[in-house]
Design a protein around this motif. Structure first.
Motif, PDB file in Angstrom:
ATOM      1  N   MET A 215      77.335  91.711  10.391  1.00 18.75           N
ATOM      2  CA  MET A 215      76.790  91.910  11.730  1.00 18.75           C
ATOM      3  C   MET A 215      77.940  92.068  12.721  1.00 18.75           C
ATOM      4  O   MET A 215      78.795  91.179  12.836  1.00 18.75           O
ATOM      5  CB  MET A 215      75.902  90.732  12.126  1.00 18.75           C
ATOM      6  CG  MET A 215      75.170  90.948  13.448  1.00 18.75           C
ATOM      7  SD  MET A 215      73.857  89.727  13.750  1.00 18.75           S
ATOM      8  CE  MET A 215      74.838  88.225  13.941  1.00 18.75           C
TER       9      MET A 215
ATOM     10  N   ASN B 179      74.025  82.657   3.360  1.00 14.68           N
ATOM     11  CA  ASN B 179      73.867  83.233   4.697  1.00 14.68           C
ATOM     12  C   ASN B 179      74.233  84.710   4.721  1.00 14.68           C
ATOM     13  O   ASN B 179      74.822  85.208   5.676  1.00 14.68           O
ATOM     14  CB  ASN B 179      74.721  82.463   5.709  1.00 14.68           C
ATOM     15  CG  ASN B 179      74.300  81.010   5.816  1.00 14.68           C
ATOM     16  OD1 ASN B 179      73.121  80.703   5.936  1.00 14.68           O
ATOM     17  ND2 ASN B 179      75.272  80.111   5.756  1.00 14.68           N
TER      18      ASN B 179
ATOM     19  N   GLN C  40      71.805  88.458   8.140  1.00 15.56           N
ATOM     20  CA  GLN C  40      71.904  87.995   9.519  1.00 15.56           C
ATOM     21  C   GLN C  40      71.069  88.890  10.437  1.00 15.56           C
ATOM     22  O   GLN C  40      71.139  90.118  10.362  1.00 15.56           O
ATOM     23  CB  GLN C  40      73.366  88.033   9.973  1.00 15.56           C
ATOM     24  CG  GLN C  40      74.310  87.193   9.135  1.00 15.56           C
ATOM     25  CD  GLN C  40      74.151  85.699   9.401  1.00 15.56           C
ATOM     26  OE1 GLN C  40      73.739  85.307  10.493  1.00 15.56           O
ATOM     27  NE2 GLN C  40      74.481  84.883   8.415  1.00 15.56           N
ATOM     28  N   TRP C  41      70.304  88.220  11.310  1.00 18.69           N
ATOM     29  CA  TRP C  41      69.532  88.918  12.348  1.00 18.69           C
ATOM     30  C   TRP C  41      69.922  88.310  13.684  1.00 18.69           C
ATOM     31  O   TRP C  41      70.080  87.093  13.800  1.00 18.69           O
ATOM     32  CB  TRP C  41      68.036  88.752  12.081  1.00 18.69           C
ATOM     33  CG  TRP C  41      67.144  89.586  12.948  1.00 18.69           C
ATOM     34  CD1 TRP C  41      67.270  90.901  13.246  1.00 18.69           C
ATOM     35  CD2 TRP C  41      65.952  89.143  13.602  1.00 18.69           C
ATOM     36  NE1 TRP C  41      66.244  91.331  14.051  1.00 18.69           N
ATOM     37  CE2 TRP C  41      65.399  90.262  14.278  1.00 18.69           C
ATOM     38  CE3 TRP C  41      65.282  87.918  13.684  1.00 18.69           C
ATOM     39  CZ2 TRP C  41      64.244  90.195  15.032  1.00 18.69           C
ATOM     40  CZ3 TRP C  41      64.110  87.852  14.435  1.00 18.69           C
ATOM     41  CH2 TRP C  41      63.599  88.977  15.095  1.00 18.69           C
ATOM     42  N   ARG C  42      70.066  89.149  14.710  1.00 16.31           N
ATOM     43  CA  ARG C  42      70.664  88.690  15.955  1.00 16.31           C
ATOM     44  C   ARG C  42      69.784  87.690  16.718  1.00 16.31           C
ATOM     45  O   ARG C  42      70.279  86.808  17.405  1.00 16.31           O
ATOM     46  CB  ARG C  42      70.989  89.893  16.847  1.00 16.31           C
ATOM     47  CG  ARG C  42      72.156  89.635  17.779  1.00 16.31           C
ATOM     48  CD  ARG C  42      72.582  90.905  18.473  1.00 16.31           C
ATOM     49  NE  ARG C  42      73.201  91.863  17.583  1.00 16.31           N
ATOM     50  CZ  ARG C  42      74.477  91.803  17.198  1.00 16.31           C
ATOM     51  NH1 ARG C  42      75.242  90.802  17.596  1.00 16.31           N
ATOM     52  NH2 ARG C  42      74.975  92.724  16.419  1.00 16.31           N
TER      53      ARG C  42
ATOM     54  N   GLY D 199      69.922  83.631  16.084  1.00 20.91           N
ATOM     55  CA  GLY D 199      70.915  83.364  15.043  1.00 20.91           C
ATOM     56  C   GLY D 199      70.300  83.227  13.663  1.00 20.91           C
ATOM     57  O   GLY D 199      70.804  82.476  12.816  1.00 20.91           O
TER      58      GLY D 199
ATOM     59  N   SER E 241      69.327  83.537   9.869  1.00 19.13           N
ATOM     60  CA  SER E 241      69.981  83.955   8.625  1.00 19.13           C
ATOM     61  C   SER E 241      69.039  83.688   7.465  1.00 19.13           C
ATOM     62  O   SER E 241      68.334  82.672   7.437  1.00 19.13           O
ATOM     63  CB  SER E 241      71.309  83.228   8.417  1.00 19.13           C
ATOM     64  OG  SER E 241      71.108  81.839   8.278  1.00 19.13           O
TER      65      SER E 241
END
Length: 274
Positions: free
Chosen positions: A160, A219, A222-224, A227, A229
């Motif tokens: 990311m 982990n 990842q997605w913004r 946070g 995961s």
């Protein structure tokens, strides 16, 4: 790499066997197959499994196959194709749902043992069991995540990136890093083959595939938003129910038929000259 060594060795010897069979084969079968897939992602660590609920995900797949007869009703079968599988994971006390759809290119190499039986009177058929290695290449994917409302996203095989100030958040992307795009497993199947017409058959099989390779690490996804995961330290188990249409070929029979036809034409030509 060490955990993949047995599968790589099996692949190496299987490819050599395929080449030998293809060069020397007088009999073989070609077919096309398709069917639904039911997959389950199994998280490796017990502690992590308590934080995620793992549910079934439905998909489908299809491809082609080539089969070479061996001795004593054994066959060597090679398959290749494409499939859609994935994961359905619940987190945060089952309030968040992440539904991921993955696209794979697949290959299987199977040793099959057949057993004759009568499906009906004058319909000789065979049931079989088979086992062998399964190899998948992870091509890409997409998904959706949310609670009551869902956000669609595309899977990106990169870490990311840092979000530059003043730019729009890329909520439509899930970033996968440190993943295994080559996935190895073992196929175990049972099914039966029934004749349709001369040199054509239909096959049905129920197959279980046990994945050996983890998608990635704890982990890796990842997605913004918040946070988030996803735990990719998991492998896949899936069931496939498939149907195949098969064509049988016998090169030796074809050559014999052509030879007999040539002899008959020569005899007719000699009679005409007389």
């Amino acid at each position: 790499m060490k955990q993949h060594t047995p599968f790589i060795l099996i692949l190496f010897f299987s490819v050599n066997l395929i080449v030998c069979l293809a060069v020397n084969a007088q009999e073989f079968s070609l077919g096309v197959k398709a069917g639904p897939i039911m997959s389950l992602s199994v998280i490796a660590d017990k502690f992590d499994r308590e934080a995620f609920s793992q549910q079934l995900k439905f998909g489908y797949g299809g491809g082609g196959l080539i089969s070479f007869p061996l001795k004593d009703n054994y066959y060597f079968v090679v398959e290749g194709g494409l499939s859609q599988r994935g994961r359905r994971i619940l987190s945060n006390d089952d309030t968040w749902t992440n539904i991921s759809t993955y696209y794979f290119a697949d290959a299987s190499m199977l040793l099959r043992k057949s057993f004759p039986f009568q499906l009906k009177q004058n319909i000789p058929s065979k049931w079989f069991i088979n086992v062998g290695p399964h190899i998948s290449y992870w091509m890409g994917g997409k998904g959706k995540i949310g609670t009551t409302k869902f956000q669609d996203y595309k899977i990106v095989f990169d870490p990311m990136p840092v979000q530059p100030p003043g730019t729009g958040a890329d909520f439509d992307k899930m970033y996968y890093s440190d993943i295994n795009r080559w996935l190895f497993g073992v196929d175990i199947g049972v099914g039966f083959v029934a004749p349709l017409r001369r040199k054509q058959k239909i096959m049905t099989e129920l197959r279980f595939t046990s994945g050996h390779t983890f998608y990635g690490d704890t982990n890796s996804a990842q997605w913004r938003t918040l946070g988030f995961s996803d735990n990719l330290r998991a492998n896949e188990k899936f069931l496939t129910l498939s149907a195949a249409y098969i064509f049988e070929f016998n090169i030796k029979e074809g050559k014999m038929g052509k030879s007999n036809k040539d002899k008959e034409m020569k005899r007719k030509s000699v009679k005409k000259r007389r």
